[in-house]
Design an enzyme around this catalytic site. Structure first.
Site, PDB file in Angstrom:
ATOM      1  CB  SER A 381      -0.868   0.020   1.256  1.00 24.96           C
ATOM      2  OG  SER A 381      -0.106   0.445   2.368  1.00 24.96           O
ATOM      3  CG  ASP A 382       1.890   5.779  -1.005  1.00 28.06           C
ATOM      4  OD1 ASP A 382       2.825   5.727  -0.180  1.00 28.06           O
ATOM      5  OD2 ASP A 382       1.857   6.633  -1.908  1.00 28.06           O
ATOM      6  CD1 TRP A 383       1.859   7.404   5.735  1.00 20.77           C
ATOM      7  CD2 TRP A 383       4.005   6.812   5.757  1.00 20.77           C
ATOM      8  NE1 TRP A 383       2.346   7.710   6.970  1.00 20.77           N
ATOM      9  CE2 TRP A 383       3.664   7.354   7.012  1.00 20.77           C
ATOM     10  CE3 TRP A 383       5.313   6.373   5.551  1.00 20.77           C
ATOM     11  CZ2 TRP A 383       4.587   7.476   8.048  1.00 20.77           C
ATOM     12  CZ3 TRP A 383       6.227   6.499   6.582  1.00 20.77           C
ATOM     13  CH2 TRP A 383       5.868   7.047   7.810  1.00 20.77           C
ATOM     14  N   GLY A 384      -0.057   4.499   4.706  1.00 24.34           N
ATOM     15  CA  GLY A 384      -1.353   4.692   5.375  1.00 24.34           C
ATOM     16  C   GLY A 384      -2.556   4.572   4.462  1.00 24.34           C
TER      17      GLY A 384
END
Ligand code: BGC
Length: 850
Positions: A381-384
């Protein structure tokens, strides 16, 4: 001190303060070979599953594959013998010496999971299965969890976890990011080796344009149109990163971007899918080198999947909304190219695409990436971004977010903590299928095997290698070369450039970026050594023209309204023979979350340029920025303009090389430069419309503006040289290229000037009639050709039929233009040669109708 600088300092401290006692394993290279042969065998296995043996024999390239396979098999046998030999010797050596790298920890790992040593069909797959069968549900979920390191963040920290190392010891973490430097990485890997199954961690970081030695920002590198140099730059970045203990970089960003307001335009290769795909492949190949398992390779990550660059209004993280045809024609090609180049991982985008957040987008991840494209790596995933599914309004809470992302095909959770918190419960409540967790964990573990981490979890952690590898002088030379290849000469009236070091007596250097050093490294340079000597433009010119008298006046700041320094700047200009002005953005005005609505030269810089030009002295403007800026007055009134972007650690020297003609500029814009924010998005590959405007006076009921030109300030592909090139002798014919039907387009290119130079010859297809419509012009090939003064060369560019196809309304890639034309140009708006008009390409002989 800024957060990023603090961060860099800590990294530095940790890399040099750490003392390592590990020795070198004499059988390391043998291991490496075995691993890379294993990887090759896996790839071959994949090929052999996708094609029949008969197909392979019919197809010469596949036949070569079989021959290669046989050769590799022989090599593998000898390597096995060598490995067995090595192992025996290793055991003896282990009993007599503490120098052996294998720790008890990783020996246990091998005993547990390296049971399959047959090297047979998909041996890695069997190792993964064997390991999975020993893992508890919690341990599998742990593999899906990625935490940021212990002190620095490259995204918003929404949850603090105090006991990360303890969680690693408990097998609850599969990867970390922003931990770098061998000493620091070792500390974390040691914690992982305390976990029950001793599964090594992955260490990722944004090594975007260099690790310690910073190369030009990716957009600048793309301007070189030199995929060999780009690959080399990525290779050096990977070599440094791997020596610092990393095994994964979150690069390349392959998002197509047609909106320069978007701050992350700096991180990609610009607006064009063809150029973007070429650059994506070069970067992946450079980062992954000879393959995972090599000690100088890191896993690459194609990001951000997908359409992140189409953020509405250029606002970072914003929605993207487009037809699936546009998605496939424009935004997906670089991702597909990265996949074909063997990229190990993909990263989700933050945006929603047509109403479905990319992180939970089953169509993108399962149907396209893992289905149609057969991607075997894993998706992070991307950050968060998993947690952000709640903010999107796509799910009610983090638990639902975890389920939605996993089901869609996102394998690893970067920093939202949703997987680690909720997946177990979701399985227990039978809300998700545990097979999904096995699949995701299996994909991640496969990469850990391929990286060789199970043979030696510390293999990337060698402080001696780190010390010997970072900042090598030859790599500085490569960075300087890449920088000068990236700088675009936008304008050069009356051949003001290049300057002569011998005859120029007094140079005024004016502007807020004349003495910039660290700024040259741009936004994504996380590993700054505070002691690094970064030459500024001022230093570069001092070195290049040691006899000239240099006068300096800052004139103004980058982004405020103070004009106090104007007078000093004017006086410096008046006393000089020539003025070089260094202006632009601050480095943190582009990058993530750095969208701007106003992309004119910030502050009062444009006024300073006017004031200095008013002195009547010849002015050269050097612009430094991470995006296309708008500088219309200067464009019209300043005789010479060099666009230097953020050019990296060696940029100061490279700028001087170009200004004084030590390097003849050869770069071309990978993105259109608008005249006004009102034109955005503006790109060369647009459709024709039913009422196309052909000029700015052609406005009535036409596709244009009543108050603005339809033409850009500088077009895609534009870039000048100190020499000139002529194009002639155009021809084209059908052919077979790389076993595929293709066309070969040929022409003669001549250097008609007095000095050697390189030209990027660009091949476009002009689509005249097509159903569905296609862009009026689309880049289909290019060649960068170096020619001595007066020399000519016959150039041939091949285009496979496949790459001339476009998608129909059902997303089948089978549409050829009904009527078209091949164009050869020095820029998208500087077409030098045209074919006759061609009806029914590939169906009728060359020659066309007119
Ligand atoms: C960025 C990614 C980056 C990640 C980790 C995110 O905010 O969008 O490109 O890789 O942070 O630093």
């Amino acid at each position: 001190m800024s957060e990023r600088n603090k961060y860099s300092r800590v990294i530095l401290f940790q890399s040099y303060a750490g003392i390592e006692l590990q020795g070198d394993c004499p059988y390391k290279s043998c291991y490496a070979k075995a691993v890379s042969y294993g990887n090759a065998a896996n790839r071959l296995d994949h090929i052999s599953r996708s094609r029949s043996f008969y197909d392979c024999l019919r197809n010469p390239s596949s036949f070569m594959t079989i021959i290669t396979f046989m050769a590799l098999w022989t090599a593998l046998l000898s390597c096995n013998i060598c490995a067995a030999n090595g192992l025996a010797k290793g055991l003896i050596k282990q009993s007599v010496s503490q120098q052996v790298r294998a720790t008890n920890d990783h020996q246990t790992v091998q005993n547990n999971f390296m049971t399959d040593t047959t090297g047979g069909k998909d041996a890695t797959g069997r190792k993964v299965q064997a390991l999975l069968s020993k893992m508890t549900l919690e341990e599998k979920i742990g593999q899906l969890n990625q935490y940021n390191g212990d002190w620095a963040a490259t995204g918003p920290v929404t949850r603090t976890v105090q006991d990360k190392l303890q969680q690693i010891r408990e097998g609850k973490v599969g990867a970390v990011l922003n931990i770098t430097g061998t000493a620091h990485v070792r500390q974390f890997q040691q914690a992982a080796m305390k976990s029950r199954l001793k599964i090594p961690l992955l260490f990722g970081m944004d090594v975007i344009h260099g690790y310690r030695i910073t190369f030009p920002i990716p957009l600048a590198e793309a301007a070189s149109w030199d995929t060999t140099a780009i690959k080399k730059s990525a290779r050096i970045a990977a070599t440094e990163a791997a020596a610092a203990g990393l095994n994964w970089t979150f690069a390349p960003m392959v998002d197509i971007a047609r909106d320069p307001r978007w701050g992350r335009v700096m991180e990609g290769a610009g607006e064009d899918p063809f150029l973007g795909a070429c650059v994506a492949q070069a970067r992946v190949r450079g980062l992954q080198g000879k393959g995972l398992g090599s000690l100088d390779a890191v896993m690459a990550c194609a990001k951000h999947f997908a359409a992140y660059g189409a953020a509405i209004g250029g606002r970072d993280y914003n929605s993207a909304d487009m037809s699936l045809r546009t998605l496939w024609e424009v935004y997906l090609p670089p991702f597909l190219a990265a996949e074909k180049a063997g990229v190990a991982t993909f990263m989700n985008a933050f945006n929603d695409l047509n109403g479905v957040p990319a992180t939970a987008n089953r169509y993108l991840l399962r149907d396209v990436l893992k289905g149609q494209w057969g991607f075997k790596g894993f998706v992070v995933s991307d950050w968060g971004s998993i947690g952000e599914l709640v903010q999107h309004g796509y799910v009610m809470n983090d638990q639902q977010a975890a389920a939605a992302a996993l089901e869609a095909g996102c394998d690893m959770d970067m920093e939202s903590h949703s997987y680690i918190r909720y997946l177990k419960q979701l399985v227990q409540e039978k809300k998700i299928d545990p097979a999904l967790i096995d699949e995701a964990a299996g994909r991640i573990l496969r990469k850990k095997f391929e990286l060789g981490l199970f043979e030696d979890p510390y293999r990337f952690i060698d402080s001696t290698r780190e010390r010997l590898t970072l900042n090598k002088p030859e790599n500085n030379a490569a960075a300087r070369d890449m920088a000068r290849k990236s700088m675009v000469l936008l304008k050069n009236k009356d051949h003001l450039l290049p300057l002569s070091a011998a005859t120029t007596q007094c140079i005024a250097l004016i502007g807020p970026l004349v003495k910039a050093k660290k700024a040259l490294k741009g936004f994504w340079s996380l590993n700054i050594d505070p002691n690094e000597q970064i030459p500024s433009l001022w230093d570069g010119i001092n070195a290049e023209a040691p006899k000239a008298r240099l006068r300096y006046a800052k004139g103004c700041n980058i982004n405020d309204s103070l004009r106090l320094g104007f007078q000093e700047a004017i006086e410096a200009a008046q006393k000089a023979d020539i003025v070089i002005m260094a202006m632009g953005e601050a480095p943190d005005m582009t990058g993530e979350a750095k969208s701007r609505s106003n992309i004119h030269l910030p502050g009062v810089q444009a006024d300073l340029i006017k004031a200095v030009v008013a002195t009547g002295k010849p002015v050269v403007l050097v612009l430094m920025a991470g995006r296309p800026l708008i500088f219309n007055w200067a464009k019209d009134k300043v005789p010479s303009i060099l666009y230097a972007w953020w050019s990296g650690s060696q940029g100061g020297l490279a700028m001087a090389d170009v200004l004084f003609g030590k390097y003849n500029p050869s770069a071309k814009l990978p993105i259109t430069f608008p005249r006004s924010e009102g034109q955005i998005p503006i790109y060369y590959a647009h459709y024709n419309t039913g009422r196309p405007a052909t000029s700015d006076s052609d406005k009535l009921y036409k596709t244009g503006y009543i108050d603005l030109s339809i033409f850009p300030a500088f077009a895609f592909g534009h870039g000048l040289s100190y020499t000139t090139f002529s194009y002639s002798h155009f021809s084209w014919h059908y052919c077979t290229y790389q076993n595929q039907p293709a066309v070969a387009v040929s022409f003669a290119l001549k250097n008609t000037g007095k000095i050697a130079g390189a030209e990027v010859a660009q091949l476009y297809i002009h689509n005249i009639i097509s159903r569905p419509l296609r862009p009026v012009k689309a880049l289909k090939g290019f060649k960068k050709v170096m020619l001595a003064a007066g020399a000519s060369k016959n150039v041939t560019i091949y285009i496979a039929r496949q790459s001339l196809l476009s998608y129909n309304e059902k997303l089948e890639k089978n549409v050829l233009p009904q009527r078209c034309q091949f164009l050869i140009g020095s820029a998208s708006d500087d077409i030098r040669l045209k074919s006759a008009i061609i009806d029914h390409l590939f169906e009728k002989p060359p020659g066309g109708t007119r």
